[in-house]
Design a protein around this motif. Structure first.
Motif, short mmCIF file in Angstrom:
data_model
loop_
_atom_site.label_atom_id
_atom_site.label_comp_id
_atom_site.label_asym_id
_atom_site.label_seq_id
_atom_site.Cartn_x
_atom_site.Cartn_y
_atom_site.Cartn_z
N HIS A 150 8.74 10.62 -2.42
CA HIS A 150 7.44 10.23 -1.89
C HIS A 150 6.35 11.19 -2.32
N MET A 151 6.78 12.46 -2.59
CA MET A 151 5.82 13.54 -2.65
C MET A 151 4.75 13.38 -3.73
N GLU A 152 5.17 12.91 -4.93
CA GLU A 152 4.21 12.93 -6.03
C GLU A 152 2.99 12.05 -5.75
N LEU A 153 3.28 10.79 -5.38
CA LEU A 153 2.15 9.90 -5.11
C LEU A 153 1.42 10.29 -3.83
N ASP A 200 -8.94 13.68 -13.79
CA ASP A 200 -7.88 14.65 -14.03
C ASP A 200 -7.67 15.61 -12.86
N GLN A 201 -8.71 15.78 -12.08
CA GLN A 201 -8.57 16.69 -10.92
C GLN A 201 -7.43 16.23 -10.00
N ILE A 202 -7.24 14.92 -9.92
CA ILE A 202 -6.22 14.39 -8.99
C ILE A 202 -4.84 14.93 -9.37
N ASP A 203 -4.49 14.80 -10.68
CA ASP A 203 -3.16 15.27 -11.12
C ASP A 203 -3.04 16.78 -10.95
N GLU A 204 -4.11 17.50 -11.26
CA GLU A 204 -4.05 18.96 -11.20
C GLU A 204 -3.82 19.44 -9.76
N GLU A 237 0.82 -1.22 0.00
CA GLU A 237 0.00 0.00 0.00
C GLU A 237 0.86 1.27 0.00
N GLU A 238 2.18 1.14 0.20
CA GLU A 238 3.02 2.33 0.39
C GLU A 238 3.54 2.86 -0.95
N SER A 239 3.35 4.17 -1.19
CA SER A 239 3.82 4.74 -2.45
C SER A 239 5.35 4.76 -2.48
N SER A 240 5.89 4.77 -3.67
CA SER A 240 7.33 4.87 -3.98
C SER A 240 8.12 3.56 -3.88
N VAL A 241 7.57 2.54 -3.21
CA VAL A 241 8.35 1.32 -2.99
C VAL A 241 8.66 0.62 -4.32
#
Ligand code: MEV
Length: 433
Positions: free
Chosen positions: A385-388, A402-406, A92-96
């Motif tokens: 880590h920041m992006e995800l 698209d709102q998520i990326d924006e 579940e952890e982003s970046s791994v």
């Protein structure tokens, strides 16, 4: 054969992370020869099959009310012992997954990972109490070893037919005075199984005989999760120019040495290793609690909790890393054989034996740790880590599509990744409260 395979199927899939989910699945299906039915098991839409449906889940554990899902990603770029691997990771952890793939890309420059395993020997323990003469009892057990091993092996003819079975018995005395106890270690080669069932059955079958020949009372009969006779090792050279030169190598080694001296840091260091290891262990349907217990007990085997990896410089100043870890991994048996996704993950990773899977898992652990230390000793961990993380925060604030990326992009630009800011942006940009 290896060369043909490498030319045809490479795990170096650049831009994999930019593809839509369905296209990623196509690439993995090509690599691992998944058919349409198998592909459907991963793309869960509508009534398409789950890894385990509730009916099966209801037979696996008690009081079932459903199944619990985790994201499943594929680590790319791995070359281990000259072979290309795509490696499924459930976490579940982003970046791994990105970090493991990135480390594997760097390791490729110098030929990837070199991994090995010991024989798959697990330890079963029998605890004997109320023994009158401990020395005599220990001697009796040693004298009767051949017979005891025969009894143990009679419990699992299948294992013996595959070349496994009980190999040896060791005896030790623990405790003082009334609390003294005789402990038997039954060493069992469990081949491609995790081994708990085979070993526990053997221990329970031996207990009454051991009671009889020693006059003691057998209390616990159970596998040990400190599987220090079933080790996996991996090593890789990380090219110094690729990681940023001598200064980065030195900074990396300084950061590593912190874990050597300090258990507080070593715990976090090893947690990073387990990020990678557990993710593959879970995806392939193995018992991650057993792996965790074994790893941490092994890390403390000298009396001080230590890192499971080691790093040094080679003669050219490149960084070399190695890992040694107990890995009680199975590819046959166990309840997880019922899990369709776990079976397919084993197909994707494409291993023939549990030992090969352990080599892959050890390599992922080393890759994960290298990636974490490289980030920590240079730019820090938050950048990656920041992006995800920002995307997760945007979703929490109600963003869709698209709102998520924006929203994530704006929060990163503003260096203000927080739920309250995400909510403000949702209101400002989309009028959604
Ligand atoms: C985070 O899940 C793992 C790290 O803390 C590992 C480490 O500090 O080495 C980044």
């Amino acid at each position: 054969m290896g060369v043909m395979f490498m030319e045809k199927k490479s795990s170096r899939i650049s831009g994999f992370y930019k593809l839509p989910v369905a296209e990623r699945l196509e690439k993995v299906a090509d690599f691992a020869d998944l058919n349409d039915e198998e592909k459907k098991i991963f793309l869960r839409n509508g009534d398409v099959a789950l890894g385990i449906d509730t009916e099966i889940a209801d037979r696996m554990i008690e009081n079932v009310i459903g199944v619990f899902e985790l994201p499943l990603g594929i680590a790319t770029n791995f070359v281990i012992n000259g072979r290309e691997y795509l490696i499924p990771m459930a976490i579940e952890e982003s970046s791994v997954v990105a970090a493991a793939s990135n480390a594997a890309r760097i390791a490729r420059v110098k030929g990837g990972f070199h991994a090995s395993t010991t024989d798959p020997v697990m330890i079963g323990q029998i605890q004997l109490l109320n023994v009158e003469d401990f020395e005599k009892a220990a001697d009796t057990v040693r004298k009767e070893k051949k017979k005891l091993l025969e009894v143990a092996n009679a419990q699992d003819k299948t294992l013996v037919s595959f070349g496994g079975g009980a190999r040896d018995i060791e005896v030790k005395v623990l405790g003082e005075g009334k609390e003294r106890m005789l402990i038997l270690h039954l060493l069992v080669d469990v081949r491609d199984a995790m081994g708990a069932n085979a070993v526990n059955t053997m221990c329970e079958a031996l207990a009454p005989i051991v009671e009889e020949i020693t006059g003691g009372k057998a209390r616990l009969k159970i596998l040990s999760n400190l599987a220090d006779k079933r080790l996996a090792r991996a090593e890789a050279v990380f090219d110094k120019e690729t990681i940023g030169g001598d200064e980065v190598v030195d900074a990396f080694l300084e950061g590593y040495r912190f874990a050597v001296f300090d258990p507080y840091r070593a715990a976090t260091h090893n947690k990073g290793i387990m990020n990678g290891i557990d993710a593959v262990v879970i995806a392939t349907g193995n018992d991650w609690r057993a792996i965790e217990a074994g790893a941490h007990a092994y890390a403390a085997r000298d009396g001080q909790y230590k890192p499971l990896t080691k790093y040094w410089k080679d003669k050219d100043g490149n960084l070399v890393g190695s890992i040694e870890i107990p890995l009680a991994i199975g590819t046959v048996g166990g309840a997880s054989s019922l899990h369709k996704k776990a079976q397919l993950c084993r197909k994707i990773v494409g291993v023939k034996t549990a030992g090969e899977l352990a080599q892959v898992i050890a390599s992922v652990g080393l890759a994960q740790n290298f990636a974490a230390l490289l980030a920590l000793s240079t730019v820090g961990i938050q950048k990656g880590h920041m992006e995800l993380h920002a995307q997760n925060i945007a979703v929490m604030a109600g963003a869709k599509g698209d709102q998520i990326d924006e929203i994530a992009k704006r929060m990163i630009e503003e260096k203000n990744v927080r739920i309250d800011r995400a909510k403000e942006l949702m209101k400002e940009l989309y009028g959604i409260v």
